[in-house]
Write a protein that holds these residues in place. Sequence first.
Motif, PDB file in Angstrom:
ATOM      1  N   TYR A  98     -23.124  16.655  24.059  1.00 36.92           N
ATOM      2  CA  TYR A  98     -22.928  16.609  25.509  1.00 36.92           C
ATOM      3  C   TYR A  98     -23.809  17.621  26.233  1.00 36.92           C
ATOM      4  CZ  TYR A  98     -20.471  16.791  29.984  1.00 36.92           C
ATOM      5  OH  TYR A  98     -20.168  16.760  31.311  1.00 36.92           O
ATOM      6  N   LEU A  99     -23.899  18.828  25.675  1.00 32.19           N
ATOM      7  CA  LEU A  99     -24.657  19.875  26.359  1.00 32.19           C
ATOM      8  C   LEU A  99     -26.153  19.610  26.256  1.00 32.19           C
ATOM      9  CD1 LEU A  99     -22.769  23.110  25.227  1.00 32.19           C
ATOM     10  CD2 LEU A  99     -22.635  21.969  27.434  1.00 32.19           C
ATOM     11  N   PRO A 100     -26.901  19.867  27.314  1.00 40.05           N
ATOM     12  CA  PRO A 100     -28.361  19.733  27.232  1.00 40.05           C
ATOM     13  C   PRO A 100     -28.951  20.841  26.364  1.00 40.05           C
ATOM     14  CG  PRO A 100     -27.727  20.667  29.342  1.00 40.05           C
ATOM     15  CD  PRO A 100     -26.449  20.278  28.656  1.00 40.05           C
ATOM     16  N   LEU A 101     -30.185  20.636  25.914  1.00 40.07           N
ATOM     17  CA  LEU A 101     -30.831  21.629  25.054  1.00 40.07           C
ATOM     18  C   LEU A 101     -30.961  22.978  25.747  1.00 40.07           C
ATOM     19  CD1 LEU A 101     -33.650  19.574  23.292  1.00 40.07           C
ATOM     20  CD2 LEU A 101     -31.606  20.558  22.259  1.00 40.07           C
ATOM     21  N   SER A 102     -31.106  22.965  27.065  1.00 37.66           N
ATOM     22  CA  SER A 102     -31.221  24.229  27.790  1.00 37.66           C
ATOM     23  C   SER A 102     -29.966  25.074  27.657  1.00 37.66           C
ATOM     24  CB  SER A 102     -31.504  23.953  29.271  1.00 37.66           C
ATOM     25  OG  SER A 102     -30.464  23.170  29.840  1.00 37.66           O
ATOM     26  N   SER A 103     -28.821  24.430  27.407  1.00 40.06           N
ATOM     27  CA  SER A 103     -27.567  25.166  27.225  1.00 40.06           C
ATOM     28  C   SER A 103     -27.248  25.395  25.756  1.00 40.06           C
ATOM     29  CB  SER A 103     -26.407  24.407  27.887  1.00 40.06           C
ATOM     30  OG  SER A 103     -26.613  24.272  29.271  1.00 40.06           O
ATOM     31  N   SER A 104     -27.493  24.384  24.916  1.00 37.99           N
ATOM     32  CA  SER A 104     -27.113  24.499  23.511  1.00 37.99           C
ATOM     33  C   SER A 104     -28.067  25.390  22.715  1.00 37.99           C
ATOM     34  CB  SER A 104     -27.038  23.115  22.867  1.00 37.99           C
ATOM     35  OG  SER A 104     -28.273  22.440  22.975  1.00 37.99           O
ATOM     36  N   SER A 105     -29.333  25.480  23.127  1.00 41.79           N
ATOM     37  CA  SER A 105     -30.282  26.312  22.381  1.00 41.79           C
ATOM     38  C   SER A 105     -29.904  27.791  22.407  1.00 41.79           C
ATOM     39  CB  SER A 105     -31.702  26.119  22.925  1.00 41.79           C
ATOM     40  OG  SER A 105     -32.133  24.795  22.730  1.00 41.79           O
TER      41      SER A 105
END
Length: 443
Positions: free
Chosen positions: A324-331
Amino acid sequence: AGGIISLGRSLPLIWGGIREGLRDVGGGAKAGKSTLRTEDDLSMRFVFAGIVVLILAIMLARPLHMNLLGALLIVLFGFLFVTVSSRLTGEIGSSSNPISGMTVATLLLTCMIFLLIGWTGGSHYVTALSVGAIVCIAASNGGTTSQDLKTGFLVGATPRLQQIAILVGALASALMLGPILLKLNDGATVYVPVAEVAPGLATDAGNLAGRERLQGPQARSDGREYLVWQKRGTEGGPEGKYLVDDAGTAVWFVDPGINGAYSTRPDGTTIRKFDAPKATLMSYIIRGILDRRLPMGLILFGVMIAVVLEMSAIPSLAFAVGVYLPLSSSSPIFIGGMIRWLVDRARRRKLRDAGLTEAQLVAESDKSAGVLMASGYIAGGAIAGILIAFMAGSLGGVDETFTRWAAVHNPFFAGPFADLLAIVPFAVLSGLLYLVGRERLLA
């Protein structure tokens, strides 16, 4: 699906809590027995009284368009998903607690119930949204409350006093954050002349009741009071909120500061809007179900994926958070997890000969200075976000001055290398966190 599966796993815990609560109300099993200070909770009589007061307050709040069924659904779903939130907080931490997933589940179930009984009118959109929003807040508070009580247990606090403090804190934050959010929204709201978006748009003024004036900077140029029209559908102009005169002629299209589309006021002033993509998702769900336009095939496909994951012994909710989270958040979360893994690995090597059990090793890891520093990072990030939003909304001139200065003097402010400016402090903070966790700094 993941939330419902987790809810099913929590049913024994829920049932046990209900039985203990009923004993407390009836003065049963624990009557006459002294209770340890560290096990002294608020009485269930107080809790049930609070539920009744909450139902009445919600029903009396006219902006929520609430009714008895909606209030009861709030209590039911809130009770169930608060338990799920508390359980997930213990499993994967509050920062990865998929509150939005539980909110989506609440909206799906609420809208399905509304659809079955024929509540598909415009006011029921607001009712369904109010149910989902309040359950979302309850689930969020449920996870953080569990962490508070766990921390209190570790340091020997009195749960009853903690719970009173949590109630006071929740009330104070609600009273403070509400006006702040409204102020931010008003500061970035753009009143667009209807001649620019829907020339000649009009409606029957006799069907409108509410009145409103312009808010924010544009109120200085127009102090008149208008009728409020919530337009549905795109026929004749974009749907949304309009201010119309007594003759029914639309004068202003109200573009909100949060999730708005117009960033320039009639006088040419540029406004920075606030994005809230999850709010858009919630509106799609409500309208999709109540208007019978939601692609249920995609939802059922996701349910099947969650079932397969659970059958494969993979936590579906934790997996869903990553999807669900975008890469900008999950990274950044992944990098933080890697730092924690490296620190824990070094700590285990250091304590290899201490003869500690696995549970004791985990406890030692949780007491790491790096965990405390990471908690400070979370708090600091939240405070910084509020300050940035406040500057953009209420101190627009100051924010615009900084932006102009950075565009002229900062070579990394825009262009292909703009992200390097953020990577440098992020790398410094990551390295500092690792060194503190390894007790090389600030030990």
